[in-house]
Motif scaffolding. Sequence first.
Motif, PDB file in Angstrom:
ATOM      1  N   ASP A 104       0.860  -1.069  -0.058  1.00  0.00           N
ATOM      2  CA  ASP A 104       0.144  -0.036   0.034  1.00  0.00           C
ATOM      3  C   ASP A 104       0.976   1.164  -0.032  1.00  0.00           C
ATOM      4  O   ASP A 104       1.458   1.623   1.065  1.00  0.00           O
ATOM      5  N   LYS A 107      -0.072   4.170   2.632  1.00  0.00           N
ATOM      6  CA  LYS A 107       0.186   3.921   4.102  1.00  0.00           C
ATOM      7  C   LYS A 107       1.349   3.305   4.235  1.00  0.00           C
ATOM      8  O   LYS A 107       1.963   3.344   5.530  1.00  0.00           O
ATOM      9  N   VAL A 109       2.550   0.004   3.988  1.00  0.00           N
ATOM     10  CA  VAL A 109       2.595  -1.427   4.623  1.00  0.00           C
ATOM     11  C   VAL A 109       2.285  -2.266   3.656  1.00  0.00           C
ATOM     12  O   VAL A 109       1.760  -2.058   2.496  1.00  0.00           O
ATOM     13  N   HIS A 111       0.040  -5.891   2.865  1.00  0.00           N
ATOM     14  CA  HIS A 111      -1.200  -6.392   3.119  1.00  0.00           C
ATOM     15  C   HIS A 111      -0.989  -8.113   2.553  1.00  0.00           C
ATOM     16  O   HIS A 111      -0.808  -8.291   1.612  1.00  0.00           O
ATOM     17  N   THR A 122      -1.817  -7.072   8.124  1.00  0.00           N
ATOM     18  CA  THR A 122      -1.123  -5.907   7.940  1.00  0.00           C
ATOM     19  C   THR A 122       0.381  -6.055   8.382  1.00  0.00           C
ATOM     20  O   THR A 122       0.482  -6.575   9.473  1.00  0.00           O
ATOM     21  N   ALA A 124       3.855  -3.976   9.052  1.00  0.00           N
ATOM     22  CA  ALA A 124       4.318  -2.737   8.954  1.00  0.00           C
ATOM     23  C   ALA A 124       5.634  -2.855   9.827  1.00  0.00           C
ATOM     24  O   ALA A 124       6.034  -3.885  10.274  1.00  0.00           O
TER      25      ALA A 124
END
Length: 199
Positions: A104, A107, A109, A111, A122, A124
């Motif tokens: 993404d 953001k 991050v 997924h 997620t 991160a």
Amino acid sequence: METVQLVTLLAIGSIILALAALALFIYVMRQRRQSSMDTAASTMERTAQQTSSSPPPEETSSSASAEPSGKVAQHSLFVIFSHPDESTDQRLADWLREKEATFDPIKKVFHIAGEQPSNPVTIANAFPPGEMPDLLRNETHEPIKGISLLVKPPLRKRRNQQMHVYVALAKEMQELFTGDMLDGDREPATDTTFERIIG
């Protein structure tokens, strides 16, 4: 003769002024009526909106009260890498490709769809600011020191397939990177932690 003309002129002037006053009076009354109708309409509209929006909050509050007080908004586990370097980043990139992770860019991050793509796991950065470089495109960056795995718990207990996926991914990462795994309170994650997540 002049007096008659003057009287006639005054009479005509009076009639014109009376008509102007009447027109102004009608205009003011219409404006008042229009504004009162608008106010009534907006009041009715607000009442209708409140009526239509009232049931959902009651439903939400009743469902919230039905849930146990220990309900969490999001599960989080942290894997802190023992020896972060370029090879660690490469292994992480390979692992993300294997899991068909998507990046993404907003953001920053990753997924992983798992069993429920509408509620993905997620991935991160475990360290502030929590943003990941796009490892799948070989974006340059400092070595990643650890990652956090995040997922929202299911609304219904019987729909916890994604929690099994989540725990399996976390255990796999811990083995792959031989790092420390911590729970949301930054305490070492144990089998009890995983059982609580799975429910």
